[in-house]
Structures are given as structure tokens and as C-alpha cells.
Design a protein around this motif. Structure first.
Motif, mmCIF file in Angstrom:
data_model
loop_
_atom_site.group_PDB
_atom_site.id
_atom_site.type_symbol
_atom_site.label_atom_id
_atom_site.label_comp_id
_atom_site.label_asym_id
_atom_site.label_seq_id
_atom_site.Cartn_x
_atom_site.Cartn_y
_atom_site.Cartn_z
ATOM 1 N N ARG A 228 0.829 -1.203 0.000
ATOM 2 C CA ARG A 228 0.000 0.000 0.000
ATOM 3 C C ARG A 228 0.863 1.253 0.000
ATOM 4 O O ARG A 228 0.634 2.195 -0.761
ATOM 5 N N GLU A 229 1.887 1.261 0.838
ATOM 6 C CA GLU A 229 2.701 2.466 0.969
ATOM 7 C C GLU A 229 3.534 2.734 -0.281
ATOM 8 O O GLU A 229 3.799 3.870 -0.614
ATOM 9 N N ILE A 230 3.930 1.650 -0.956
ATOM 10 C CA ILE A 230 4.696 1.834 -2.187
ATOM 11 C C ILE A 230 3.776 2.316 -3.295
ATOM 12 O O ILE A 230 4.159 3.106 -4.157
ATOM 13 N N ASP A 231 2.533 1.858 -3.252
ATOM 14 C CA ASP A 231 1.575 2.215 -4.282
ATOM 15 C C ASP A 231 1.252 3.715 -4.286
ATOM 16 O O ASP A 231 0.687 4.226 -5.231
ATOM 17 N N TYR A 232 1.612 4.412 -3.234
ATOM 18 C CA TYR A 232 1.477 5.860 -3.215
ATOM 19 C C TYR A 232 2.402 6.534 -4.217
ATOM 20 O O TYR A 232 2.276 7.693 -4.510
ATOM 21 N N GLN A 233 3.405 5.786 -4.633
ATOM 22 C CA GLN A 233 4.488 6.342 -5.433
ATOM 23 C C GLN A 233 5.084 7.540 -4.714
ATOM 24 O O GLN A 233 5.033 8.665 -5.185
ATOM 25 N N PRO A 234 5.656 7.256 -3.547
ATOM 26 C CA PRO A 234 6.168 8.348 -2.718
ATOM 27 C C PRO A 234 7.483 8.899 -3.245
ATOM 28 O O PRO A 234 8.167 8.259 -4.040
ATOM 29 N N ARG A 235 7.792 10.088 -2.798
ATOM 30 C CA ARG A 235 9.117 10.639 -3.101
ATOM 31 C C ARG A 235 10.050 10.391 -1.925
ATOM 32 O O ARG A 235 11.255 10.380 -2.065
ATOM 33 N N CYS A 236 9.437 10.219 -0.769
ATOM 34 C CA CYS A 236 10.233 9.928 0.414
ATOM 35 C C CYS A 236 9.438 8.930 1.250
ATOM 36 O O CYS A 236 8.216 8.981 1.288
ATOM 37 N N MET A 237 10.145 8.016 1.877
ATOM 38 C CA MET A 237 9.423 6.991 2.611
ATOM 39 C C MET A 237 10.073 6.800 3.981
ATOM 40 O O MET A 237 11.283 6.677 4.090
ATOM 41 N N LEU A 238 9.229 6.783 5.005
ATOM 42 C CA LEU A 238 9.711 6.455 6.337
ATOM 43 C C LEU A 238 9.515 4.956 6.526
ATOM 44 O O LEU A 238 8.417 4.452 6.338
ATOM 45 N N VAL A 239 10.574 4.277 6.853
ATOM 46 C CA VAL A 239 10.491 2.826 6.962
ATOM 47 C C VAL A 239 10.938 2.439 8.361
ATOM 48 O O VAL A 239 12.113 2.559 8.694
ATOM 49 N N ALA A 240 9.993 2.007 9.192
ATOM 50 C CA ALA A 240 10.351 1.652 10.562
ATOM 51 C C ALA A 240 10.154 0.156 10.777
ATOM 52 O O ALA A 240 9.069 -0.358 10.524
ATOM 53 N N GLN A 241 11.177 -0.520 11.196
ATOM 54 C CA GLN A 241 11.098 -1.965 11.485
ATOM 55 C C GLN A 241 10.383 -2.728 10.382
ATOM 56 O O GLN A 241 9.420 -3.442 10.658
ATOM 57 N N PRO A 242 10.856 -2.581 9.134
ATOM 58 C CA PRO A 242 10.040 -3.147 8.061
ATOM 59 C C PRO A 242 9.917 -4.665 8.122
ATOM 60 O O PRO A 242 8.988 -5.219 7.560
ATOM 61 N N THR A 243 10.820 -5.330 8.792
ATOM 62 C CA THR A 243 10.788 -6.798 8.736
ATOM 63 C C THR A 243 10.664 -7.414 10.117
ATOM 64 O O THR A 243 10.959 -8.585 10.291
ATOM 65 N N ARG A 244 10.208 -6.625 11.092
ATOM 66 C CA ARG A 244 10.116 -7.166 12.445
ATOM 67 C C ARG A 244 9.183 -8.377 12.465
ATOM 68 O O ARG A 244 8.044 -8.319 12.031
ATOM 69 N N GLY A 245 9.689 -9.459 12.990
ATOM 70 C CA GLY A 245 8.872 -10.657 13.138
ATOM 71 C C GLY A 245 8.592 -11.392 11.848
ATOM 72 O O GLY A 245 7.754 -12.269 11.825
ATOM 73 N N LEU A 246 9.280 -11.040 10.776
ATOM 74 C CA LEU A 246 9.001 -11.717 9.507
ATOM 75 C C LEU A 246 9.993 -12.850 9.264
ATOM 76 O O LEU A 246 11.078 -12.885 9.816
ATOM 77 N N ASP A 247 9.602 -13.760 8.370
ATOM 78 C CA ASP A 247 10.488 -14.864 8.049
ATOM 79 C C ASP A 247 11.459 -14.453 6.948
ATOM 80 O O ASP A 247 11.305 -13.413 6.307
#
Lengths: 535, 376
Positions: A426-445
Motif C-alpha cells: 500500500r505504501e509503495i503504491d502511493y508512489q512516494p518521493r520519500c518513505m519512512l520505513v520503521a522496522q520493516p521486517t520485524r517478526g518476519l520470516d
């Protein structure tokens, strides 16, 4: 020597034997005839992707669930564990990932809570409690100041308190669920010493993790799980991280993200002299200034709770700024609303996806709509255009491989990794110019981590500026073009990933400015060889 | 069972259980001494037989009293009209995560203000007078609830407390209005009659009892609320704020603005409920006009699971029970039995978790949730 599978006659030498464990949940077979053999006195790691069934297995052992089939032998004796109380009676203790401690109480009080020593008037006997906790802490080399309050001690010490709590209740078998997730590298090292100490005293430790380097560093044997089944069992001396990763994922994985050198472009996010307060009204971000450029990932390393959350929330417009200025693509957004900030091209993968990132009661397609529910093509004259929403949602869950691929499913029924993929999509689909990415992979495999990492690198290569906050140093190292180290709301220094060692960054994360770290190092150069981390 | 079916099943099951419990009570309180045969055994069976036939007659009377004739239907629908609107008022609040306990006060304020306007516009044609009065009532109810919304958004004052207090203020204001400056006649405190143009046209009448177009308005409003909740960006925002205000804020939704707006809309609906009572039933404001219908909205929203369609059915159920209870009283069952039935229904619906547990829908999820919370 391969892993030895014991005969029933050998079970008395094993602290835990779980045999043929089956646990069926409404939609998934979480444990499919799982066997686990943990020798008395060893550190046994269980590794596996999210949803591999390792937590279920441990919850079965701790009595939080009952198995549909299979038997559990504790110290050679077949045992039926119907609840945590019985697990504790059988000598099993569990340290959860998030600590269950009472902030305003002291360490001693927390440890005895629930089983307090009483004096002859049947009142709580604090003196006896302190004495017993002190004895325990000396016996196992878990040093704590029993009079300190939980809220005043660092996370690493809190973890010791949790371990002491299980020991106080007589645990001989300790289950640790992702114990290093909240620790600095130094604290993790200290934990490993503690764990060794415990096994020397005859305790058995079962250690759930997905960090392969930790498995290599600390455990004796490892059981690998995937999709509810055991895919490997091997003594640590005979394996490598790569082999473990293959067993976990069932295919070759990239442990490092490939990323081309790239020149950063213009500034997209400029933060100047920012001051932010936390929920308690204390200054959490102290006079920070930095710039994120097009096509660069700026990583912020630091132990959780050093102001990263407040910093990200302040930039996203979710938190009040006390002082300072934030510019997004040249426009002042210091006092803008979250909506205006989004419309200017900032998107945000939040740290806590359950709290900020999604509405768990909403179906997937409604979650994909969040933030754009008032914008065309999804809305026209105030009415939602469900057809457009459906189409976009279907496209995104296919592109981001959200499983199961059903847009009507409630978000709460997706696994953590798939929820995250949904949020990232969803957040990428915004086509952002700047992105805040916090703990993008917490708890992921590993599979999901790899996918999200590649996606983030893709954004960077497409010219987006990314501000990455992560507790996973490895993630910071492999993704960032530049690293800022944060401690108590301030930056301890800046470095490029190829030019700093794990030890240096660990010391900086613990509060020593990087310049000082390097000075001391230069002084003692030659004495010890430090390992460079390649990126 | 899917979530959607559960939402229908729970209230239905609650109704069935409530009726069953009421049946037991009726069986016991039935005053029907059977003829004594001198044989205990025969007496016992006689008693049982007589009591069950009494129970049958009681329910028959209730059903006939509520739906058995055109007249019965009409009475049920008259009672239903304000309940639909107060149910929608509270239900809409629930959707946004606010508990508007103040529909009673908003209804009273709406009715009073609309009546004041309606009394003072003699000679105005109907197509002007009716909308003007309705809007006045909605505005008054909306403002009254908006106060609580504003206090919550700006100061964090909990809406349950502030709307209860506003209920008392509204109750005192309206009572004062119809006893002093706006009073007429003697006996029950009441306002003068409203202008002819402001009276809602009559849809249907039998002898002196009449049903106004108010019910059409109420059903239309339910339909509009359905559209708002399920088809518009605004409904999306309301639900997002209700489920997870943090995620809503993150998604660029202004939570405080939404709270105030939701309260205002909720209050406007309650205000309209009072207005229709004045314009379509009493033609004036009575001190007893609201008589708990605002609080009934809470039960109805619960039984109707906050869904506009469910709220219509729940209103029909409650008003049917009440209308039927009159008939039941004639054959010797106290009217209060209906209050008991209603209370049990609400108890069971509110204690939804209990039904879920009994049905085994929740067990696994609860364990999983608990663990997820402890692990995350």
C-alpha cells in the motif's frame, strides 16, 4: 557426528522429548508430527520462518495449548501438561519476547510476585524475598540490584529479571522466545554468557530465534522447522548459516542484499534542529538535524526506545514538534497534518503495524484503501468506488504476494508477514518521493524479509529517499547507504556501512560517541583484530 | 459460521432464549386453579395442562396485540418510528467508537426546539414548514450531542459522562420550558399545539388513531445511514476511527474532527426522533415525550448489531413486544413480563461473548489473541 535420535531407553538423559506432536488450527496444520529431542544441559535452538510452527510447539510444551496427538516426556517421564501451572510444576519456565514485569515495583518484588514469601503474620516478607533473590542471582551469575525499580533499569537487565523469575519458580528447562530481539550486541553477548552459566549449573535451554548467527554462536544443537514440520536436526559444529537458511526456506536465499552503488540526488527530506517529546512529556528527540537524499537509504541504528519512534512519528505528522523544522521536497511540513504530508509525497511503513499500519477489523481491500479513501479513482463525490478499489487491491496483493490472495479476508486473519506485505504494498503504491520505513521486517520470516529488502532497494534505485529505522543491525548494514547511530535522542555519529565494525556500532548504540570509540580503538590498535563487516 | 451469519444468529438466539425464560415465568405465575379431582396425580397433570394452555394464550394474545390486526400493526409502527431513529443514533456512534448514552437528552432538545419553531409559524405552507421544523430539531439534537463530541475531542472528557450530564440538563430545560414560558393549559406540562402546516400528513388512520408519514421518514433515514456507512468515504472514515483511531490518524483521517461530526450526526438523528414525535403524533411538546425512548436506542442498536437494517427489525421487535404486552395484560399476564424479555435479550446480546463461547466460535481465537498479545 550427525544428530543422534535417542531410543526410548535413552529418554532419561533428555530434558524434553516431544514425539509425534500434531496441532491442527482451524485453517492450518501448525505442527505436523513434530519430534523434538533436547538433551539435559544443552542449549537447543529452534529456528524457522514465521508460521513454521516453532512458537506453537513451545506453547504446547508450556501448556498454553494441548496437542491433538503426540507425547511429551520431561526428564524421561511421560508428562501431560494441561496448563502453564503444570508446566511450571514440571520445571519448565518461559521467557516471552515481551516482558511481563510491573514497572513501579522493584526487581525483588517482581521476581517473587505470585509466590511471595510470607512472615509469621502471613504478610509479605520483603526481607526474605530480597535474600532469596540475591541468593539466586549469585548462584547463577545473573547480577541484579534487587532494590532497583523495573522502570529504571535497561532492557537487558529486565530480561535477566525474567530469567530469574522462572528460576525462582524452580525452572530447570527454560524456553526463551526471541530473547535478543530487544538487546544491543553487547547485551546479547552478556546474555549468552548467562545462558552458558545456566547450562553449567545443569539447566536446559530452548532458544527460539530466526537470527542464524546467534544460533551459531550459542547453541549446541539446532532443530529447523518449516511449514509445521521438522526439516533438519543438526549439531551446530556441523552446520553453517547458509545450510540452516536453506533448511528453513527450502531454497537458496540471499543473506545479503545485492545493491548497486548509486549517487544520491537532491535532498527530499531535511530535518533541522528537531525537538520532540515522548508520551511522558520527556524530551525524546534532542536537536536532531539530517537530510535524506533522492535515491539513498539513510539508516538509523539504535536500541529500541532511544527516540526513533518519536522521530518517525514527528516527521509523519503524528506527533507534535517542540522546536525545529522539517522540509519535504523543499516545502515546510513542520506543522502540516498527516494527510497533507502524505499528499506531498511521504509514505510511511509504521513500526507497529497493528497499531498504526492497519485496521484489523477491516478486510484487506479496505486496508489497501487507507489513506486514499477520499482520492480518485477510489472516491468520487464522496462515494467509494468499490470496483476500482477491488481492482487495485487484487493487483497489489498479487504483486506483493500476499497470501492467501483474498481481498475480502479480514486483515486480522492474515499472518504477520502477509499483513506487512500488504502494508508495504500500500505504501509503495502511493508512489512516494520519500518513505519512512520503521522496522520493516520485524517478526518476519527470511522469505518475506528478502522480498521486502529487495523492494526497498528497488525504491531507492528508482530515486526515492528512504529513512530506515531498525533494531536489526544486519538490516541497517545491508540496506543503508549511510548510517546514523542514535542514543537517547541524539546521534552518536555517522558512518558508511563498509567503514564501521559491529563492535564500534554497538558501543555507539550504548552511548559512546563514535569519534570517541574510534579514538580509543586507535589507541589500542594492534592489540586486537576487529572484524570488518562487508556490506 | 461466517461472521455475517453470526451477527444475525446472536440476536435471534437471544430472542429465543428470552422468550423461553419468559415462558417459564408465565407458567409459574399463571393464576389458574384447575378443578380438583381429589387425585393428586390427576390434579398435577391438570395443572400442567392448564398452565401450558395459559402460556399458549398469553403468547397468542401478545402476538395478536402486536401484529394480529391492522390496528395492532399501526400501533406497533407508531411506536417503532422514534425507536428506529434513536437506534440509528446510538448505532452510528458505536460504529465510530463512541457511546452516545445521551440520545434521550438530544431527543428532548430536538423535539423542544422543533416544537417552538412549529408553534410560531402559523400560515406557512407545509412544504416549507415541515422541512424547517425537521432541520431545526436535527440541528438542536446535533448541537447538543456535538457539545459532548467537542469536549471529548478537545479535553478527552469521556462521552458517557458528558452525555449523561447533558441528559439531565436537557431534561431540566425542557421541563422548565413546558411549565413556565412555553406552557399551556393545565394538567400534564405541555406546549401549545403546533401550526397546521407543521403537522406531518397522515398515512393511515383507524378511528382516532393515526399513523403519520414519520415512519417513512425514519425508514428513509435508515437507508441513508446505510449508504453513508457502507458506500461513502465518510463512512469509511467513521468506521476506521471506530476500529482503530491510531491507524485512522496514520491514514490521514482527522480523528477529533470525526469524533465531533459523528456525535453531531448521532445527536441529529435523536433530535429527529423527538421532532417526529411532536410533528406526527402529539402535535405538541410534552414533558414526557421522550419517556426513555432515547435510552431504548441503546438496546436497539445492540440488538440490531449497529446495522441500519438490523436496527429497523430490532425496533419492530421491541415495539411489537410492548404493543402486544397490553393485550397480554388483559388475560392476566403482567405487562412487566415484556420488560423482562427485553432485558434478557439485551443481556444476551451484550454478553455476545457468552453466546460465542457456548457455540464454540471463539475458543481458539481467544487463545490465539491472548498469545499474540503476549508475544507482540
Amino acid at each position: 557426528m550427525p544428530f543422534h535420535i535417542p531410543e526410548p531407553s535413552e529418554y532419561p538423559h533428555y530434558a524434553v522429548v516431544m514425539k509425534g506432536i500434531v496441532k491442527q488450527f482451524p485453517t492450518v496444520l501448525a505442527n505436523d508430527h513434530v519430534d523434538l529431542y533436547v538433551r539435559a544441559g544443552e542449549i537447543h535452538a529452534i529456528v524457522g520462518e514465521n508460521g513454521a510452527g516453532k512458537s506453537t510447539l513451545m506453547n504446547l510444551l508450556y501448556g498454553l495449548y494441548t496437542p491433538d496427538a503426540g507425547k511429551i516426556h520431561i526428564n524421561g517421564k511421560e508428562t501431560l501438561i494441561k496448563g502453564p501451572a503444570e508446566a511450571i510444576k514440571a520445571g519448565i519456565g518461559m521467557v516471552h519476547q515481551h516482558f511481563m514485569l510491573v514497572g513501579p515495583l522493584t526487581i525483588a518484588e517482581n521476581i517473587v510476585l505470585g509466590e511471595e514469601p510470607l512472615d509469621s503474620w502471613r504478610f509479605f516478607d520483603l526481607k526474605a524475598a530480597k535474600k532469596r533473590v540475591r541468593e539466586l542471582s549469585e548462584t547463577y551469575g545473573l547480577h541484579v540490584d534487587v532494590d532497583m525499580r523495573i522502570e529504571d533499569i535497561p532492557v537487558g537487565t529486565q530480561q535477566r529479571v525474567e530469567i530469574l523469575k522462572t528460576l525462582y519458580r524452580g525452572a530447570n528447562i527454560l524456553i526463551l522466545d526471541e530473547p535478543t530481539a530487544v538487546l544491543t550486541p553487547q547485551e546479547a553477548d552478556e546474555l549468552f554468557v548467562v545462558l552458558r552459566n545456566l547450562t553449567d549449573k545443569g539447566k536446559t535451554i530452548i532458544f527460539i530465534t530466526h537470527k542464524l548467527n546467534e544460533v551459531m554462536a550459542i547453541s549446541d544443537n539446532v532443530t529447523v522447522m518449516r511449514l509445521g514440520k521438522v526439516t533438519g536436526r543438526i549439531p551446530i559444529s556441523e552446520t553453517s548459516p547458509r545450510q540452516l537458511a536453506n533448511m528453513m526456506v527450502g531454497r537458496e536465499v540471499l543473506l545479503r542484499v545485492e545493491k548497486a552503488e548509486k549517487k544520491a540526488g537532491e535532498a527530499v527530506l531535511a530535518v533541522n534542529g528537531l525537538h520532540v517529546k515522548d508520551n511522558r512529556g520527556l524530551e525524546a528527540v534532542k536537536d536532531l538535524s539530517f537530510t535524506v537524499h533522492q535515491g539513498e537509504i539513510l539508516g538509523i541504528a539504535g536500541v529500541a526506545g532511544n527516540g526513533q519512534t518519536e522521530l518517525i512519528e514527528a516527521i509523519a505528522g503524528l506527533r507534535k514538534k517542540e522546536k525545529g523544522k522539517i522540509e519535504l521536497c523543499g516545502k515546510d511540513i513542520t506543522h502540516s497534518s498527516p494527510r497533507d504530508i502524505r499528499e506531498l509525497g511521504l509514505s510511511h511503513i509504521p513500526e507497529d503495524r497493528y497499531k498504526h499500519g492497519l485496521v484489523k477489523e477491516f478486510p484487506v481491500y479496505y486496508n489497501i484503501l487507507l489513506g486514499r479513501h477520499y482520492l480518485p479513482p477510489f472516491s468520487k463525490n464522496g462515494f467509494l468506488r468499490h470496483k476500482q478499489v477491488y481492482e487495485r487491491a487484487k493487483f497489489l496483493i498479487k504483486q506483493f504476494d500476499v497470501r492467501p490472495p483474498s481481498i475480502l479476508m479480514l486483515a486480522e486473519n492474515l499472518s504477520g508477514g502477509n499483513q506487512q506485505k500488504m502494508v508495504v504494498g500500500r505504501e509503495i503504491d502511493y508512489q512516494p518521493r520519500c518513505m519512512l520505513v520503521a522496522q520493516p521486517t520485524r517478526g518476519l520470516d527470511i522469505g518475506a524479509i528478502e522480498y521486502i529488502h529487495r523492494t526497498l532497494i528497488g525504491l531507492r534505485d528508482a530515486g526515492v529517499g528512504l529513512l530506515l529505522v531498525s533494531m536489526e543491525l544486519e538490516e541497517i548494514f545491508s540496506l543503508s547507504d549511510r548510517i546514523l547511530i542514535m542514543f537517547e535522542g541524539e546521534f552518536m555519529g555517522e558512518a558508511k556501512p563498509g567503514e564501521i565494525t559491529l563492535e564500534e556500532i554497538g558501543l555507539a548504540m550504548a552511548g559512546t560517541p563514535l569519534a570517541e570509540v574510534r579514538k580509543t580503538e586507535a589507541a589500542s590498535a594492534g592489540k586486537s583484530e576487529t572484524t570488518r563487516v562487508e556490506s | 459460521m461466517s461472521k455475517g451469519w453470526q451477527r444475525i444468529f446472536i440476536p435471534l438466539m437471544a430472542v429465543v432464549i428470552a422468550l423461553a425464560i419468559a415462558s417459564v415465568i408465565i407458567l409459574f405465575i399463571a393464576e389458574v386453579p384447575g378443578p380438583s379431582t381429589g387425585n393428586l396425580w390427576n390434579d398435577f397433570w391438570n395443572q400442567i395442562g392448564v398452565r401450558f394452555s395459559f402460556l399458549g394464550r398469553a403468547f397468542q394474545a401478545m402476538f395478536e396485540g402486536a401484529f394480529g390486526s391492522q390496528f395492532a400493526w399501526m400501533n406497533t409502527v407508531i411506536r417503532m418510528t422514534p425507536l428506529i431513529l434513536t437506534g440509528l443514533a446510538v448505532g452510528f456512534g458505536f460504529r465510530a467508537g463512541v457511546f452516545n448514552i445521551g440520545a434521550e437528552g438530544q431527543m428532548a432538545m430536538g423535539a423542544l426546539m422543533a416544537t417552538i419553531v412549529a408553534v410560531n409559524i402559523p400560515g406557512l405552507p407545509m412544504f416549507v414548514a415541515i422541512p424547517v421544523c425537521m432541520l431545526t430539531g436535527m440541528l438542536a439534537g446535533g448541537v447538543w450531542a456535538g457539545i459532548a463530541g467537542f469536549l471529548k475531542a478537545k479535553t478527552g472528557a469521556h462521552e458517557v459522562i458528558s452525555t449523561i450530564m447533558l441528559n439531565w440538563i436537557a431534561s431540566n430545560i425542557t421541563n422548565w420550558a413546558v411549565t413556565a414560558p412555553f406552557a399551556t393549559g393545565s394538567g400534564t406540562p405541555k406546549s401549545p399545539e403546533i401550526a397546521v402546516g407543521a403537522k406531518l400528513p397522515i398515512l393511515f388512520s383507524i378511528e382516532a388513531t393515526f399513523l403519520s408519514y414519520g415512519i417513512i421518514v425514519a425508514v428513509l433515514v435508515a437507508f441513508v445511514m446505510y449508504i453513508i456507512l457502507y458506500k461513502t468515504s465518510m463512512g469509511y472514515e467513521v468506521k476506521a476511527v471506530g476500529f482503530n483511531p491510531y491507524a485512522a490518524e496514520y491514514g490521514g483521517i482527522q480523528v477529533s474532527k470525526n469524533l465531533i461530526m459523528t456525535m453531531a450526526i448521532s445527536g441529529a438523528l435523536a433530535g429527529l426522533a423527538g421532532t417526529l414525535e411532536s410533528m406526527g403524533l402529539y402535535y405538541r411538546f410534552y414533558g414526557t415525550l421522550t419517556s426513555g425512548k432515547g435510552f431504548d436506542g441503546i438496546s436497539i442498536a445492540l440488538i440490531g448489531q449497529n446495522h441500519p437494517l438490523g436496527i429497523i427489525f430490532a425496533s419492530m421487535l421491541i415495539s411489537g413486544l410492548r404493543t402486544g404486552s397490553n393485550q397480554m395484560q388483559f388475560i392476566g399476564v403482567p405487562k412487566h413480563i415484556v420488560t423482562i424479555i427485553q432485558s434478557i435479550i439485551i443481556f444476551l446480546v451484550a454478553a455476545e461473548r457468552m453466546v460465542r463461547t457456548i457455540m464454540g466460535w471463539d475458543r481458539k481465537k481467544k487463545v490465539k489473541d491472548g498469545l499474540a498479545k503476549s508475544a507482540s
